[in-house]
Design a protein around this motif. Structure first.
Motif, short mmCIF file in Angstrom:
data_model
loop_
_atom_site.label_atom_id
_atom_site.label_comp_id
_atom_site.label_asym_id
_atom_site.label_seq_id
_atom_site.Cartn_x
_atom_site.Cartn_y
_atom_site.Cartn_z
N LYS A 80 0.89 -1.17 0.00
CA LYS A 80 0.00 0.00 0.00
C LYS A 80 0.92 1.21 0.00
CE LYS A 80 -4.05 2.12 1.46
NZ LYS A 80 -3.79 3.43 0.84
N VAL A 81 1.02 1.85 -1.15
CA VAL A 81 1.98 2.94 -1.33
C VAL A 81 1.31 4.26 -1.00
CG1 VAL A 81 3.50 4.03 -3.04
CG2 VAL A 81 3.11 1.57 -3.13
N SER A 82 2.00 5.11 -0.23
CA SER A 82 1.37 6.38 0.14
C SER A 82 1.26 7.28 -1.09
CB SER A 82 2.12 7.05 1.29
OG SER A 82 3.38 7.47 0.84
N GLU A 83 0.21 8.09 -1.12
CA GLU A 83 -0.15 8.88 -2.31
C GLU A 83 1.02 9.75 -2.79
OE1 GLU A 83 -2.94 8.71 -4.26
OE2 GLU A 83 -3.51 7.02 -2.97
N ASP A 84 1.80 10.32 -1.86
CA ASP A 84 2.86 11.23 -2.27
C ASP A 84 4.02 10.52 -2.98
OD1 ASP A 84 3.01 10.27 0.49
OD2 ASP A 84 4.98 11.25 0.52
N LEU A 85 4.04 9.21 -2.94
CA LEU A 85 5.11 8.47 -3.64
C LEU A 85 4.65 7.95 -5.01
CD1 LEU A 85 6.56 6.42 -0.62
CD2 LEU A 85 7.56 8.43 -1.72
N LYS A 86 3.38 8.21 -5.34
CA LYS A 86 2.87 7.74 -6.63
C LYS A 86 3.18 8.77 -7.72
CE LYS A 86 -0.94 5.08 -4.59
NZ LYS A 86 -2.35 4.69 -4.63
#
Ligand code: PBG
Length: 330
Positions: A80-86
């Protein structure tokens, strides 16, 4: 009345039935998919998948120790990747200190014999929720293959045993194989999602990772330009044979239960190991019925998994792996 041949003779009692049993499920057949998130001591329930959690790395390691002690020898990892790393490059997926890489290292340290099979695809890392890079409103096959190769090498560096590309780009098995060979990872295997259909049964999984294709963009709203059309069967064989020719070590068919005709057909045609993914929607249906008292949970799990094996699976990716292992050990 004389009936010379009576099939019921071999069903007379449990001992005779056991003697003639053709398919036997064991914990060796099970692969547990695992969802990981940032943090320490964190565990969040996934509402659409009762009994399944997202966990921080420390608790994931504990879970892997427990799974291994139950006889489960392989885990399939999702982040589950945090939004700021997408973004639209997927570069976080080959960050040597990324969540996936750190998870692999931590599991390898604690449970070295556990086979680690990380998922290879960009969707958890993509601002658009697609498995690839978007160029001019389309999922860009060849640019995506470069990213998947970088990701695979990075996961091998972290200690992955087998990378599992689930993206359905053309030519990605060959690209990843070449990348791994050139980087010296000659023993890292590829489990390719060879026949992966565009399926409504992935819904609960996309909730778990918040990875569904984004609706409010000009980009494709679904994955039908890369995942297969469920009306097709011959095409699955073509996909499988191409992935084998490109260097896949294990091929996957996905979803599971509604697609067992495909599994049986491919089993007849190939001798490589076949993995089948009993996907999130299949798990959610079973759990919903069991929670309502409409199905016997334990019996329905054992029957489903045994029938997937009977169709031709050598290994089954299933969210019920832990429960099944507990039942098998009783
Ligand atoms: C993404 C991926 C998906 C699953 C595994 N890897 C979802 C998708 O293709 O949208 C589905 C697993 C499940 O539903 O259990 N590359």
């Amino acid at each position: 009345m004389i009936i010379y041949s009576r099939n019921r003779r071999l069903r007379t009692n449990a001992s005779i039935r056991a003697l003639v049993q053709e398919t036997v499920l064991t914990t060796n057949d099970l692969v547990m998919p695992i969802f990981v998130m940032e943090g320490v001591g964190k565990q969040e329930a996934i509402s659409s998948m009762p009994g399944i959690f997202r966990r921080s790395i420390d608790l994931t390691v504990k879970e892997c120790q427990e799974l291994f002690s139950l006889g489960i020898k392989a885990v399939n990892l999702y982040m589950k990747v945090s939004e700021d790393l997408k973004d639209n490059t997927g570069k976080e997926s080959w960050n040597p200190n990324g969540l996936m890489q750190n998870t692999i290292k931590a599991i390898k340290d604690a449970v070295p014999e556990m086979v680690i099979m990380p998922d290879v695809a960009l969707d958890p890392y993509s601002i658009y929720g697609h498995d690839g890079i978007i160029t001019k409103g389309k999922v860009d096959n060849d640019a995506t293959n470069d990213a998947l190769t970088k990701m695979s090498i990075s996961l091998a560096q972290a200690g992955a045993d087998i990378v599992a590309p689930s993206d359905m780009m053309d030519g990605r098995v060959a690209a990843i194989r070449a990348g791994l060979e050139e980087s010296g990872f000659i023993d890292v295997g590829i489990l390719s999602y060879a026949a992966k259909y565009a399926s409504s049964f992935y819904g609960p999984f996309r909730n778990a990772l918040d990875s569904a294709p984004k609706e409010n963009t000009e980009n494709p709203k679904d994955k039908k330009t890369y995942q297969m059309d469920f009306h097709n069967s011959r095409e699955a064989m073509d996909e499988v044979l191409k992935d084998i020719a490109e260097g896949a070590d294990i091929i996957m068919i996905k979803p599971g239960m509604p697609y067992l005709d495909i599994v049986a057909k491919i089993r007849q045609a190939i001798d490589l190991p076949i993995a089948v993914y009993n996907v999130s929607g299949e798990y959610a249906m079973l759990k919903a019925a069991a929670q309502n008292g409409w199905l016997d949970n334990d019996k329905a799990i054992m029957e489903s998994l045994t029938c997937i094996k009977r169709a031709g699976a050598d290994m089954i990716f299933t969210y019920a792996a832990k429960e099944a292992a507990i039942l098998l050990n009783q």
